[in-house]
Design a protein around this motif. Structure first.
Motif, PDB file in Angstrom:
ATOM      1  N   LYS A   1       0.833  -1.207   0.000  1.00  0.00           N
ATOM      2  CA  LYS A   1       0.000   0.000   0.000  1.00  0.00           C
ATOM      3  C   LYS A   1       0.868   1.257   0.000  1.00  0.00           C
ATOM      4  CE  LYS A   1      -4.231   1.781   2.046  1.00  0.00           C
ATOM      5  NZ  LYS A   1      -3.826   3.179   2.002  1.00  0.00           N
ATOM      6  N   GLN A   2       1.977   1.208   0.714  1.00  0.00           N
ATOM      7  CA  GLN A   2       2.893   2.355   0.765  1.00  0.00           C
ATOM      8  C   GLN A   2       3.471   2.652  -0.621  1.00  0.00           C
ATOM      9  OE1 GLN A   2       6.341   1.609   3.189  1.00  0.00           O
ATOM     10  NE2 GLN A   2       7.010   3.726   3.175  1.00  0.00           N
ATOM     11  N   VAL A   3       3.877   1.607  -1.338  1.00  0.00           N
ATOM     12  CA  VAL A   3       4.441   1.789  -2.675  1.00  0.00           C
ATOM     13  C   VAL A   3       3.381   2.341  -3.635  1.00  0.00           C
ATOM     14  CG1 VAL A   3       5.357   0.558  -4.700  1.00  0.00           C
ATOM     15  CG2 VAL A   3       6.262   0.069  -2.419  1.00  0.00           C
ATOM     16  N   ILE A   4       2.169   1.793  -3.563  1.00  0.00           N
ATOM     17  CA  ILE A   4       1.088   2.273  -4.433  1.00  0.00           C
ATOM     18  C   ILE A   4       0.783   3.744  -4.143  1.00  0.00           C
ATOM     19  CG2 ILE A   4      -1.366   2.021  -4.993  1.00  0.00           C
ATOM     20  CD1 ILE A   4      -0.967  -1.025  -4.463  1.00  0.00           C
ATOM     21  N   ASP A   5       0.738   4.092  -2.871  1.00  0.00           N
ATOM     22  CA  ASP A   5       0.476   5.493  -2.493  1.00  0.00           C
ATOM     23  C   ASP A   5       1.573   6.420  -3.007  1.00  0.00           C
ATOM     24  OD1 ASP A   5      -1.864   4.816  -1.253  1.00  0.00           O
ATOM     25  OD2 ASP A   5      -1.028   4.780   0.776  1.00  0.00           O
ATOM     26  N   LYS A   6       2.819   5.946  -2.942  1.00  0.00           N
ATOM     27  CA  LYS A   6       3.948   6.768  -3.406  1.00  0.00           C
ATOM     28  C   LYS A   6       3.887   6.972  -4.924  1.00  0.00           C
ATOM     29  CE  LYS A   6       7.692   6.308  -1.056  1.00  0.00           C
ATOM     30  NZ  LYS A   6       8.953   5.835  -0.470  1.00  0.00           N
ATOM     31  N   VAL A   7       3.557   5.891  -5.664  1.00  0.00           N
ATOM     32  CA  VAL A   7       3.417   6.007  -7.118  1.00  0.00           C
ATOM     33  C   VAL A   7       2.264   6.946  -7.461  1.00  0.00           C
ATOM     34  CG1 VAL A   7       2.791   4.749  -9.225  1.00  0.00           C
ATOM     35  CG2 VAL A   7       4.450   3.765  -7.636  1.00  0.00           C
ATOM     36  N   LYS A   8       1.179   6.821  -6.722  1.00  0.00           N
ATOM     37  CA  LYS A   8       0.022   7.697  -6.935  1.00  0.00           C
ATOM     38  C   LYS A   8       0.417   9.169  -6.744  1.00  0.00           C
ATOM     39  CE  LYS A   8      -4.624   8.529  -5.058  1.00  0.00           C
ATOM     40  NZ  LYS A   8      -5.417   8.410  -6.295  1.00  0.00           N
ATOM     41  N   PHE A   9       1.199   9.423  -5.737  1.00  0.00           N
ATOM     42  CA  PHE A   9       1.600  10.794  -5.417  1.00  0.00           C
ATOM     43  C   PHE A   9       2.590  11.349  -6.439  1.00  0.00           C
ATOM     44  CE2 PHE A   9       4.472  13.752  -3.113  1.00  0.00           C
ATOM     45  CZ  PHE A   9       3.550  14.753  -2.828  1.00  0.00           C
ATOM     46  N   ARG A  10       3.558  10.521  -6.870  1.00  0.00           N
ATOM     47  CA  ARG A  10       4.660  11.021  -7.684  1.00  0.00           C
ATOM     48  C   ARG A  10       4.529  10.768  -9.186  1.00  0.00           C
ATOM     49  NH1 ARG A  10       9.909   9.228  -3.987  1.00  0.00           N
ATOM     50  NH2 ARG A  10       9.500  10.632  -2.237  1.00  0.00           N
ATOM     51  N   LEU A  11       3.876   9.657  -9.568  1.00  0.00           N
ATOM     52  CA  LEU A  11       3.924   9.240 -10.967  1.00  0.00           C
ATOM     53  C   LEU A  11       2.567   9.132 -11.652  1.00  0.00           C
ATOM     54  CD1 LEU A  11       6.506   6.295 -10.596  1.00  0.00           C
ATOM     55  CD2 LEU A  11       6.996   8.626 -11.370  1.00  0.00           C
ATOM     56  N   ASN A  12       1.514   8.821 -10.892  1.00  0.00           N
ATOM     57  CA  ASN A  12       0.242   8.472 -11.533  1.00  0.00           C
ATOM     58  C   ASN A  12      -0.911   8.797 -10.582  1.00  0.00           C
ATOM     59  OD1 ASN A  12      -1.866   7.369 -12.975  1.00  0.00           O
ATOM     60  ND2 ASN A  12      -1.106   5.263 -12.928  1.00  0.00           N
ATOM     61  N   LYS A  13      -1.320  10.038 -10.569  1.00  0.00           N
ATOM     62  CA  LYS A  13      -2.310  10.503  -9.585  1.00  0.00           C
ATOM     63  C   LYS A  13      -3.654   9.773  -9.652  1.00  0.00           C
ATOM     64  CE  LYS A  13      -0.438  15.003  -8.374  1.00  0.00           C
ATOM     65  NZ  LYS A  13       0.742  14.310  -7.943  1.00  0.00           N
ATOM     66  N   PRO A  14      -4.150   9.368 -10.826  1.00  0.00           N
ATOM     67  CA  PRO A  14      -5.449   8.675 -10.858  1.00  0.00           C
ATOM     68  C   PRO A  14      -5.396   7.220 -10.361  1.00  0.00           C
ATOM     69  CG  PRO A  14      -4.959   9.746 -12.971  1.00  0.00           C
ATOM     70  CD  PRO A  14      -3.693   9.714 -12.182  1.00  0.00           C
ATOM     71  N   LEU A  15      -4.218   6.669 -10.108  1.00  0.00           N
ATOM     72  CA  LEU A  15      -4.089   5.262  -9.716  1.00  0.00           C
ATOM     73  C   LEU A  15      -4.853   4.982  -8.421  1.00  0.00           C
ATOM     74  CD1 LEU A  15      -2.566   2.552 -10.370  1.00  0.00           C
ATOM     75  CD2 LEU A  15      -0.787   3.343  -8.773  1.00  0.00           C
ATOM     76  N   TYR A  16      -5.511   3.825  -8.380  1.00  0.00           N
ATOM     77  CA  TYR A  16      -6.217   3.443  -7.157  1.00  0.00           C
ATOM     78  C   TYR A  16      -6.200   1.916  -7.001  1.00  0.00           C
ATOM     79  CZ  TYR A  16     -10.161   2.203 -10.201  1.00  0.00           C
ATOM     80  OH  TYR A  16     -10.944   1.642 -11.172  1.00  0.00           O
ATOM     81  N   ILE A  17      -6.343   1.448  -5.771  1.00  0.00           N
ATOM     82  CA  ILE A  17      -6.459   0.012  -5.512  1.00  0.00           C
ATOM     83  C   ILE A  17      -7.904  -0.383  -5.795  1.00  0.00           C
ATOM     84  CG2 ILE A  17      -6.246  -1.845  -3.817  1.00  0.00           C
ATOM     85  CD1 ILE A  17      -4.193  -0.123  -2.339  1.00  0.00           C
ATOM     86  N   GLY A  18      -8.103  -1.164  -6.824  1.00  0.00           N
ATOM     87  CA  GLY A  18      -9.456  -1.487  -7.273  1.00  0.00           C
ATOM     88  C   GLY A  18     -10.022  -2.747  -6.673  1.00  0.00           C
TER      89      GLY A  18
END
Length: 254
Positions: free
Chosen positions: A157-174
């Motif tokens: 979850k930490q890695v996904i949140d970091k990618v969301k913040f820095r690389l891909n803002k629309p990304l979400y855990i579906g």
């Protein structure tokens, strides 16, 4: 435009490749056109379908030597194959500008061809996985219903949140997919309850039961629907695929 889904868990043996393959095949059963991208250097998805080595794999594409080249596995199911060569890609690309966006750039020209594009991520949280997350609309986390499988969830979850913040803002855990489930085992039931407390409603209602046919199908180079269409595994992955379509439609209707 195709929905891009990464299946991610940095722990091996949780049913990630099995789920990537059979969700893809399940979506095809429900009338969708699907591309599977094998981003794992172990190439288990490629091997599970018995696809031969071709001159253009994901390795050549990531290195900039080729566009993505999908190969037909069955009608409406294409695969971008992987090879062991991919294991060296992270070191080779370390100085590449925009290296986290290489896969995203490769997907864009063919994205409209498919309803769903499913990326089977490697069991790590390194550059290849970052490429998958940067290219994806959503992430699904396959999770074996055993105690040790839950360790490391916070890291994912930490890695996904970091990618969301820095690389891909629309990304979400579906979604979270409970795999290798046996309702007779108290531990399995307890783990599912713990997962639901942690992730809430994003845990899929369909749980993938422990089923020998799912383990046998890759040895015959087939997905579960081609190998044993009446098995519990086929039933579960078809129901899961229905849930995925429902969630996708509901999200895009908002």
């Amino acid at each position: 435009m195709g929905i891009v889904i990464s299946l991610l868990n940095h722990k091996g043996g949780v049913g990630k490749t099995t789920s990537s393959l059979n969700i893809g095949a399940g979506l095809v059963e429900l009338g969708k056109k699907v591309l599977l991208i094998d981003l794992d250097p172990q190439a288990n998805l490629t091997l599970s379908l018995g696809l031969p080595r071709h001159p253009q794999s994901i390795y050549e594409s990531i290195r900039g030597e080729s566009p993505l080249v999908p190969y037909p596995a069955k009608p409406n199911l294409d695969v971008v194959i992987s090879t062991l060569d991919l294991s060296g890609a992270e070191m080779e690309l370390i100085n590449e500008a925009g290296r986290e966006y290489l896969l995203k750039e490769l997907i864009e020209p063919i994205r409209e061809v498919y309803d769903f594009i499913i990326i089977d991520c490697p069991p790590s949280l390194a550059l290849l996985t970052l490429n998958a997350l940067a290219a994806s609309d959503t992430v699904y986390i396959p999770l074996q219903t055993e105690f040790l499988a839950m360790q490391g969830l916070a890291k994912i979850k930490q890695v996904i949140d970091k990618v969301k913040f820095r690389l891909n803002k629309p990304l979400y855990i579906g979604g979270v997919i409970a795999t290798m489930y046996d309702a007779r085992k108290v531990l399995n039931r307890d783990v599912v309850e713990t997962i639901k407390k942690y992730f809430g409603e994003i845990v899929f209602k369909t749980m993938i039961r422990d089923n020998v046919a799912l383990a046998e199908a890759p040895s015959q180079r087939k997905d579960i629907f081609a190998y044993s269409p009446n098995s519990p595994g086929a039933e579960d992955y078809l129901n899961l695929s229905r849930e995925i379509i429902e969630r996708t439609n509901a999200r895009h209707a908002d």
